[in-house]
Write an enzyme that holds these catalytic residues in place. Structure first.
Site, PDB file in Angstrom:
ATOM      1  N   ASP A 141       1.577  -9.717  -3.920  1.00  0.00           N
ATOM      2  CA  ASP A 141       2.900  -9.260  -3.584  1.00  0.00           C
ATOM      3  C   ASP A 141       3.913  -9.059  -4.518  1.00  0.00           C
ATOM      4  O   ASP A 141       3.997  -9.980  -5.833  1.00  0.00           O
ATOM      5  CB  ASP A 141       3.033 -11.046  -3.466  1.00  0.00           C
ATOM      6  CG  ASP A 141       4.274 -11.473  -2.330  1.00  0.00           C
ATOM      7  OD1 ASP A 141       5.292 -10.419  -2.806  1.00  0.00           O
ATOM      8  OD2 ASP A 141       4.318 -12.324  -1.570  1.00  0.00           O
ATOM      9  N   ARG A 143       7.344  -8.522  -4.517  1.00  0.00           N
ATOM     10  CA  ARG A 143       8.398  -9.054  -3.962  1.00  0.00           C
ATOM     11  C   ARG A 143       8.910  -9.903  -5.456  1.00  0.00           C
ATOM     12  O   ARG A 143       8.188 -10.935  -5.552  1.00  0.00           O
ATOM     13  CB  ARG A 143       7.970  -9.978  -2.626  1.00  0.00           C
ATOM     14  CG  ARG A 143       8.290  -9.199  -1.846  1.00  0.00           C
ATOM     15  CD  ARG A 143       8.284  -9.247  -0.062  1.00  0.00           C
ATOM     16  NE  ARG A 143       7.294 -10.660  -0.113  1.00  0.00           N
ATOM     17  CZ  ARG A 143       6.633 -11.481   0.969  1.00  0.00           C
ATOM     18  NH1 ARG A 143       7.231 -11.092   2.029  1.00  0.00           N
ATOM     19  NH2 ARG A 143       5.768 -12.276   0.344  1.00  0.00           N
TER      20      ARG A 143
END
Ligand code: ZN
Length: 216
Positions: A141, A143
């Site tokens: 991930d 983000r």
């Protein structure tokens, strides 16, 4: 503790929304100057937060959802994930209590649209969503929610009720100086084709989803 570099409101404009199921509301859409990654992220002020932002803050703690862009799910209703249903639910819940939907241009957990579709292809030969990202040379991930903290700061919001099942969003927002007064879980939008994806998200991402882990 890192603090978010200051961003400012660039423009704000009312946009009436109408979803495929007929639900309607009006959003005040904000654009910003000074977001650190140079991307065109948006904030949608809903409910009593559709009123013009004049000076800093005041009022009840807003309900806030950082939503990562998902072209296939948000626009086309892809059943490989639950993004479209999450977005639709979030808009209505935020409009009901007042707050902001932060629409973050972080397609595919930050890896981009083509790479997300490449990852789908790998999932079709047996990898889970996280393993597929790793196989493509990305992290599970990618983000970062610093821009979300910048947008909230520009909106005069220092405390939020966070509409999310993702503990990383709360952790990152706190790290970037936003007080998370409450965490409000979103619903689970289970379908035959996203059950495996949701179960993986629950197992690997520590999401607070009540889905059967053997599903899919
Ligand atoms: Zn999606």
């Amino acid at each position: 503790m890192p603090t978010a570099p200051a961003a400012t409101i660039r423009t704000q404009v009312l946009v009436p929304l109408r979803f495929a199921d007929g639900y309607e509301t009006t959003a005040r859409v904000f654009t910003f100057d000074g977001l650190i990654d140079g991307q065109e992220h948006l904030a949608f002020g809903l409910g009593d937060r559709a009123a013009a932002v004049t000076s800093a803050g005041g009022g009840a703690v807003p309900l806030v959802r950082p939503h990562s862009e998902c072209l296939t799910g948000d626009v086309f209703g892809s059943q490989r994930c639950d993004c479209g249903a999450q977005l639709r639910e979030a808009v209505e819940r935020i409009a009901g209590s007042g707050g902001y939907l932060l629409y973050l241009r972080q397609e595919g957990r930050g890896i981009g649209l083509y790479a997300k579709l490449d990852a789908y292809a790998l999932q079709d030969i047996g990898l889970d969503t996280y393993e597929a990202n790793l196989a493509l040379g990305h992290r599970e991930d990618e983000r970062c929610y610093l821009v979300a903290a910048q947008m909230l700061q520009a909106l005069g919001v220092s405390r939020v009720a966070l509409l999310s099942n993702n503990p990383d969003k709360a952790w990152q927002l706190r790290r970037f100086g936003v007080a998370v007064a409450a965490r409000v879980p979103t619903g689970v939008h289970l379908s035959a084709t996203n059950a495996h994806y949701l179960a993986t998200k629950a197992r690997r991402g520590a999401h607070t989803l009540d889905v059967p882990l053997s599903a899919g």
